[in-house]
Scaffold this motif. Structure first.
Motif, mmCIF file in Angstrom:
data_model
loop_
_atom_site.group_PDB
_atom_site.id
_atom_site.type_symbol
_atom_site.label_atom_id
_atom_site.label_comp_id
_atom_site.label_asym_id
_atom_site.label_seq_id
_atom_site.Cartn_x
_atom_site.Cartn_y
_atom_site.Cartn_z
ATOM 1 N N LEU A 23 -8.462 -32.562 -76.565
ATOM 2 C CA LEU A 23 -7.849 -32.021 -77.590
ATOM 3 C C LEU A 23 -9.036 -31.132 -78.488
ATOM 4 O O LEU A 23 -9.399 -31.546 -79.428
ATOM 5 C CB LEU A 23 -7.421 -33.199 -78.411
ATOM 6 C CG LEU A 23 -6.405 -33.844 -77.889
ATOM 7 C CD1 LEU A 23 -6.063 -35.200 -78.784
ATOM 8 C CD2 LEU A 23 -5.076 -33.472 -77.333
ATOM 9 N N PRO A 24 -9.437 -29.985 -77.948
ATOM 10 C CA PRO A 24 -10.555 -29.212 -78.681
ATOM 11 C C PRO A 24 -10.126 -28.794 -80.064
ATOM 12 O O PRO A 24 -11.022 -28.565 -80.857
ATOM 13 C CB PRO A 24 -10.502 -28.190 -77.552
ATOM 14 C CG PRO A 24 -9.299 -28.065 -76.685
ATOM 15 C CD PRO A 24 -8.825 -29.446 -76.752
ATOM 16 N N MET A 25 -8.865 -28.660 -80.501
ATOM 17 C CA MET A 25 -8.674 -28.433 -81.852
ATOM 18 C C MET A 25 -8.359 -29.605 -82.673
ATOM 19 O O MET A 25 -7.999 -29.355 -83.741
ATOM 20 C CB MET A 25 -7.443 -27.493 -82.059
ATOM 21 C CG MET A 25 -7.750 -26.192 -81.101
ATOM 22 S SD MET A 25 -7.105 -24.763 -81.457
ATOM 23 C CE MET A 25 -7.251 -24.433 -83.103
ATOM 24 N N GLY A 26 -8.440 -30.662 -82.163
ATOM 25 C CA GLY A 26 -8.349 -31.942 -82.836
ATOM 26 C C GLY A 26 -6.801 -32.435 -82.530
ATOM 27 O O GLY A 26 -5.860 -31.910 -82.145
ATOM 28 N N PRO A 27 -6.480 -33.601 -83.260
ATOM 29 C CA PRO A 27 -5.046 -34.241 -82.926
ATOM 30 C C PRO A 27 -4.146 -33.502 -83.969
ATOM 31 O O PRO A 27 -4.549 -32.771 -84.699
ATOM 32 C CB PRO A 27 -5.143 -35.705 -83.619
ATOM 33 C CG PRO A 27 -6.335 -35.552 -84.375
ATOM 34 C CD PRO A 27 -7.443 -34.303 -83.987
ATOM 35 N N GLY A 28 -2.673 -33.632 -83.470
ATOM 36 C CA GLY A 28 -1.882 -33.029 -84.191
ATOM 37 C C GLY A 28 -1.853 -33.585 -85.696
ATOM 38 O O GLY A 28 -2.389 -34.600 -85.754
ATOM 39 N N ASP A 29 -0.833 -33.092 -86.463
ATOM 40 C CA ASP A 29 -0.796 -33.645 -87.816
ATOM 41 C C ASP A 29 0.186 -34.941 -88.154
ATOM 42 O O ASP A 29 0.155 -35.448 -89.015
ATOM 43 C CB ASP A 29 -0.524 -32.494 -88.949
ATOM 44 C CG ASP A 29 0.916 -31.993 -88.727
ATOM 45 O OD1 ASP A 29 1.878 -32.502 -87.851
ATOM 46 O OD2 ASP A 29 1.279 -30.732 -89.414
ATOM 47 N N GLY A 30 0.751 -35.412 -86.951
ATOM 48 C CA GLY A 30 1.841 -36.338 -87.165
ATOM 49 C C GLY A 30 3.057 -36.058 -87.783
ATOM 50 O O GLY A 30 3.933 -36.791 -87.832
ATOM 51 N N ALA A 35 -0.862 -31.672 -80.950
ATOM 52 C CA ALA A 35 -2.180 -31.266 -80.659
ATOM 53 C C ALA A 35 -2.021 -30.121 -79.462
ATOM 54 O O ALA A 35 -1.222 -30.246 -78.518
ATOM 55 C CB ALA A 35 -3.103 -32.428 -80.252
ATOM 56 N N TRP A 36 -3.163 -29.363 -79.268
ATOM 57 C CA TRP A 36 -3.434 -28.509 -78.152
ATOM 58 C C TRP A 36 -4.035 -29.335 -77.153
ATOM 59 O O TRP A 36 -5.287 -30.014 -77.274
ATOM 60 C CB TRP A 36 -4.311 -27.141 -78.318
ATOM 61 C CG TRP A 36 -2.946 -26.276 -79.214
ATOM 62 C CD1 TRP A 36 -2.923 -26.127 -80.469
ATOM 63 C CD2 TRP A 36 -2.327 -25.095 -78.521
ATOM 64 N NE1 TRP A 36 -2.078 -24.932 -80.899
ATOM 65 C CE2 TRP A 36 -1.635 -24.719 -79.386
ATOM 66 C CE3 TRP A 36 -1.839 -25.149 -77.292
ATOM 67 C CZ2 TRP A 36 -0.692 -23.674 -79.194
ATOM 68 C CZ3 TRP A 36 -0.739 -24.039 -77.017
ATOM 69 C CH2 TRP A 36 -0.319 -23.285 -78.034
ATOM 70 N N VAL A 37 -3.536 -29.192 -75.762
ATOM 71 C CA VAL A 37 -4.153 -30.226 -74.845
ATOM 72 C C VAL A 37 -5.015 -29.204 -73.875
ATOM 73 O O VAL A 37 -4.378 -28.276 -73.473
ATOM 74 C CB VAL A 37 -3.179 -31.108 -74.104
ATOM 75 C CG1 VAL A 37 -3.828 -31.608 -72.889
ATOM 76 C CG2 VAL A 37 -2.742 -31.948 -75.070
#
Length: 90
Positions: A23-30, A35-37
């Motif tokens: 997840l190079p751009m970090g986790p999703g915001d919930g 997240a981008w995989v």
């Protein structure tokens, strides 16, 4: 090739380094932002079509099992019933 959506993974269990690479751009915001995989695939888009051209590593790991491209191609080409949705490269 990167992708995101509700069916994509959220990371590796207890493996922060592998999750950070995935997840190079970090986790999703919930809050519905996924997240981008990083799929590990090489691809490009031409005329609105996605063309997968190879893998960064020439191995696919699915459920802890190592799958090599020549194995997937052999199984996919062995039975014509598998050809629906399977397109051979030129």
């Amino acid at each position: 090739m990167w992708f995101r959506g509700p069916s994509a993974t959220t990371g590796y269990y207890q493996n922060k380094a592998a999750t950070d690479a995935l997840l190079p751009m970090g986790p999703g915001d919930g809050n519905g932002e996924f997240a981008w995989v990083n799929s590990g695939d090489r691809a490009y888009i031409a005329d609105g079509e996605l063309y997968v051209t190879g893998r960064v590593k020439d191995i696919i790991i699915k459920g802890g099992r190592n799958l090599y491209p020549h194995e997937v191609e052999r199984v996919g080409g062995a039975d014509r019933r598998n050809s629906q949705g399977l397109h051979r490269g030129i």
